[in-house]
Design a protein around this motif. Sequence first.
Motif, PDB file in Angstrom:
ATOM      1  N   PRO A  58       0.886  -1.243   0.102  1.00 37.12           N
ATOM      2  CA  PRO A  58       0.007   0.051   0.120  1.00 37.12           C
ATOM      3  C   PRO A  58       1.012   1.200   0.133  1.00 37.12           C
ATOM      4  N   TYR A  59       0.576   2.099  -0.998  1.00 37.03           N
ATOM      5  CA  TYR A  59       1.463   3.237  -1.198  1.00 37.03           C
ATOM      6  C   TYR A  59       1.037   4.336  -0.079  1.00 37.03           C
ATOM      7  N   ASN A  60      -0.338   4.538  -0.020  1.00 36.06           N
ATOM      8  CA  ASN A  60      -0.874   5.698   1.076  1.00 36.06           C
ATOM      9  C   ASN A  60      -2.299   5.098   1.414  1.00 36.06           C
ATOM     10  N   ASP A  61      -3.043   5.926   2.224  1.00 35.73           N
ATOM     11  CA  ASP A  61      -4.112   5.517   2.878  1.00 35.73           C
ATOM     12  C   ASP A  61      -5.318   5.470   2.004  1.00 35.73           C
ATOM     13  N   ASP A  62      -5.215   5.895   0.601  1.00 37.41           N
ATOM     14  CA  ASP A  62      -6.223   5.839  -0.592  1.00 37.41           C
ATOM     15  C   ASP A  62      -6.544   4.849  -1.061  1.00 37.41           C
ATOM     16  N   ASN A 100       0.355  -0.449  11.497  1.00 41.26           N
ATOM     17  CA  ASN A 100       0.029  -1.990  11.862  1.00 41.26           C
ATOM     18  C   ASN A 100      -0.278  -2.778  10.451  1.00 41.26           C
ATOM     19  N   THR A 101       0.678  -3.528  10.221  1.00 45.57           N
ATOM     20  CA  THR A 101       0.282  -4.154   8.953  1.00 45.57           C
ATOM     21  C   THR A 101       0.293  -5.846   9.172  1.00 45.57           C
ATOM     22  N   SER A 102      -0.301  -6.530   7.873  1.00 44.36           N
ATOM     23  CA  SER A 102      -0.212  -8.043   7.724  1.00 44.36           C
ATOM     24  C   SER A 102       0.070  -8.275   6.574  1.00 44.36           C
ATOM     25  N   MET A 103       0.465  -9.609   6.315  1.00 43.45           N
ATOM     26  CA  MET A 103       1.072 -10.025   5.067  1.00 43.45           C
ATOM     27  C   MET A 103       0.311 -11.264   4.571  1.00 43.45           C
ATOM     28  N   SER A 104      -0.020 -11.714   3.439  1.00 48.30           N
ATOM     29  CA  SER A 104      -0.517 -13.032   3.038  1.00 48.30           C
ATOM     30  C   SER A 104      -0.217 -13.162   1.510  1.00 48.30           C
ATOM     31  N   PHE A 105      -0.283 -14.347   1.009  1.00 48.92           N
ATOM     32  CA  PHE A 105      -0.041 -14.551  -0.534  1.00 48.92           C
ATOM     33  C   PHE A 105      -1.529 -14.679  -0.961  1.00 48.92           C
TER      34      PHE A 105
END
Length: 116
Positions: A58-62, A100-105
Amino acid sequence: MTNNKLIFKKNINNQGIPITNCFFDDDPENILATMVEDVPENFQEPLYLQKSIVVSVPYNDDGTRIEISIWFSPNESNEKMSEVIQSYFDWRFKNLKDKNTSMSFDDNGKLVLNFN
């Protein structure tokens, strides 16, 4: 990693594609990794590196996202390359440390980073 300073050199090629090469300051000819933003289909991959993964960030909140394709040196340990790639994301996306981030494939094997 070594005591050498890790350098990230970002260039825009003649097609307008942002390309970042990573190397140690004492050995700029030895590219450890290449990160390319939003790779077009006709992009010529660096032949001396292995492709590892595509990360959607994600580059920004939009909701705008950037896809980062990463090629890395087959001559370095996985541990070193993991540190190099993490250092790149810390350098390129400084705001991610505060999120606060999460990752998934996804179904195509792309690593997707999301804000929670």
